[in-house]
Write a protein that holds these residues in place. Sequence first.
Motif, PDB file in Angstrom:
ATOM      1  N   TRP A  69      38.994 -97.177  19.704  1.00 24.22           N
ATOM      2  CA  TRP A  69      39.413 -95.975  18.988  1.00 24.22           C
ATOM      3  C   TRP A  69      39.995 -94.888  19.886  1.00 24.22           C
ATOM      4  N   ASN A  70      39.454 -94.723  21.082  1.00 22.86           N
ATOM      5  CA  ASN A  70      39.920 -93.637  21.943  1.00 22.86           C
ATOM      6  C   ASN A  70      41.410 -93.695  22.243  1.00 22.86           C
ATOM      7  N   PRO A  71      41.961 -94.869  22.612  1.00 22.72           N
ATOM      8  CA  PRO A  71      43.412 -94.904  22.867  1.00 22.72           C
ATOM      9  C   PRO A  71      44.259 -94.559  21.639  1.00 22.72           C
ATOM     10  N   LYS A  72      43.721 -94.815  20.453  1.00 21.37           N
ATOM     11  CA  LYS A  72      44.463 -94.533  19.219  1.00 21.37           C
ATOM     12  C   LYS A  72      44.288 -93.089  18.763  1.00 21.37           C
ATOM     13  N   GLY A  73      43.385 -92.358  19.400  1.00 20.17           N
ATOM     14  CA  GLY A  73      43.174 -90.957  19.058  1.00 20.17           C
ATOM     15  C   GLY A  73      42.449 -90.733  17.747  1.00 20.17           C
ATOM     16  N   TYR A  74      41.645 -91.717  17.309  1.00 20.93           N
ATOM     17  CA  TYR A  74      40.895 -91.542  16.067  1.00 20.93           C
ATOM     18  C   TYR A  74      39.853 -90.444  16.242  1.00 20.93           C
ATOM     19  N   GLY A  75      39.667 -89.652  15.212  1.00 17.17           N
ATOM     20  CA  GLY A  75      38.668 -88.597  15.223  1.00 17.17           C
ATOM     21  C   GLY A  75      39.324 -87.228  15.221  1.00 17.17           C
ATOM     22  N   ILE A  76      38.502 -86.218  15.430  1.00 22.03           N
ATOM     23  CA  ILE A  76      39.009 -84.842  15.499  1.00 22.03           C
ATOM     24  C   ILE A  76      38.596 -84.247  16.838  1.00 22.03           C
ATOM     25  N   LYS A  77      39.422 -83.369  17.339  1.00 23.36           N
ATOM     26  CA  LYS A  77      39.176 -82.732  18.628  1.00 23.36           C
ATOM     27  C   LYS A  77      38.387 -81.445  18.406  1.00 23.36           C
ATOM     28  N   ASN A  84      34.523 -88.937  16.608  1.00 20.24           N
ATOM     29  CA  ASN A  84      34.970 -89.888  15.587  1.00 20.24           C
ATOM     30  C   ASN A  84      33.800 -90.507  14.821  1.00 20.24           C
ATOM     31  N   ASN A  85      32.574 -90.185  15.243  1.00 22.60           N
ATOM     32  CA  ASN A  85      31.422 -90.659  14.475  1.00 22.60           C
ATOM     33  C   ASN A  85      30.222 -89.774  14.753  1.00 22.60           C
ATOM     34  N   LEU A  86      29.341 -89.724  13.771  1.00 28.91           N
ATOM     35  CA  LEU A  86      28.053 -89.050  13.886  1.00 28.91           C
ATOM     36  C   LEU A  86      27.012 -90.056  13.420  1.00 28.91           C
ATOM     37  N   ARG A  87      25.918 -90.161  14.163  1.00 28.24           N
ATOM     38  CA  ARG A  87      24.884 -91.138  13.816  1.00 28.24           C
ATOM     39  C   ARG A  87      23.518 -90.476  13.832  1.00 28.24           C
ATOM     40  N   ILE A  93      28.383 -91.527   9.993  1.00 35.12           N
ATOM     41  CA  ILE A  93      29.518 -90.802   9.412  1.00 35.12           C
ATOM     42  C   ILE A  93      30.712 -91.065  10.312  1.00 35.12           C
ATOM     43  N   LEU A  94      31.793 -91.555   9.732  1.00 31.19           N
ATOM     44  CA  LEU A  94      33.033 -91.733  10.475  1.00 31.19           C
ATOM     45  C   LEU A  94      33.909 -90.519  10.224  1.00 31.19           C
ATOM     46  N   VAL A  95      34.537 -89.998  11.277  1.00 29.84           N
ATOM     47  CA  VAL A  95      35.354 -88.790  11.195  1.00 29.84           C
ATOM     48  C   VAL A  95      36.786 -89.163  11.555  1.00 29.84           C
ATOM     49  N   ALA A  96      37.726 -88.845  10.660  1.00 25.84           N
ATOM     50  CA  ALA A  96      39.130 -89.178  10.893  1.00 25.84           C
ATOM     51  C   ALA A  96      40.023 -88.058  10.363  1.00 25.84           C
ATOM     52  N   ARG A  97      41.258 -88.029  10.868  1.00 25.09           N
ATOM     53  CA  ARG A  97      42.215 -87.019  10.398  1.00 25.09           C
ATOM     54  C   ARG A  97      42.914 -87.440   9.113  1.00 25.09           C
ATOM     55  N   THR A  98      43.077 -88.740   8.906  1.00 26.10           N
ATOM     56  CA  THR A  98      43.796 -89.211   7.719  1.00 26.10           C
ATOM     57  C   THR A  98      43.002 -90.321   7.030  1.00 26.10           C
ATOM     58  N   PRO A  99      43.227 -90.511   5.740  1.00 29.32           N
ATOM     59  CA  PRO A  99      42.565 -91.624   5.047  1.00 29.32           C
ATOM     60  C   PRO A  99      42.949 -92.990   5.646  1.00 29.32           C
ATOM     61  N   LYS A 100      44.177 -93.105   6.129  1.00 28.75           N
ATOM     62  CA  LYS A 100      44.621 -94.364   6.738  1.00 28.75           C
ATOM     63  C   LYS A 100      43.816 -94.651   8.008  1.00 28.75           C
ATOM     64  N   ASP A 101      43.612 -93.631   8.840  1.00 32.65           N
ATOM     65  CA  ASP A 101      42.789 -93.798  10.043  1.00 32.65           C
ATOM     66  C   ASP A 101      41.357 -94.174   9.670  1.00 32.65           C
ATOM     67  N   LEU A 102      40.822 -93.508   8.669  1.00 33.87           N
ATOM     68  CA  LEU A 102      39.451 -93.774   8.234  1.00 33.87           C
ATOM     69  C   LEU A 102      39.305 -95.211   7.744  1.00 33.87           C
TER      70      LEU A 102
END
Length: 113
Positions: A69-77, A84-87, A93-102
């Motif tokens: 995920w890191n190279p693809k930039g998934y998550g929020i800064k 990109n996740n909370l456990r 919980i998965l955290v993404a900027r777009t529904p497609k990323d999620l």
Amino acid sequence: MNALNAQEVPAQYIQFLSNIYESSTSTIQLEQEGEPLPIKRGVRQGDTISPKLYISCLQQVFNKLEDKWNPKGYGIKIGNETINNLRFADDIILVARTPKDLQQMLKDLHSIS
């Protein structure tokens, strides 16, 4: 046990846990107790080590996901960190900027776990 090995848990502890889990059985009791059933997957319910084994496996999954995920930039800064996740316990919980990323993150989580 692979997760414990990857996290460098001493071999004698891994062997000890393997011995406990390799011949585990369970029974079902309705009006009378049934025949023992072999447990082939999962962890022993109510065992004090079970949550730690679950977290160990989950950590191994997320270590692999971070590499993907890191190279693809998934998550929020947030500041200097990308989230990109909370456990917590067995909640994720998965955290993404777009529904497609999620959607892709969910597919990745499913395939790696």
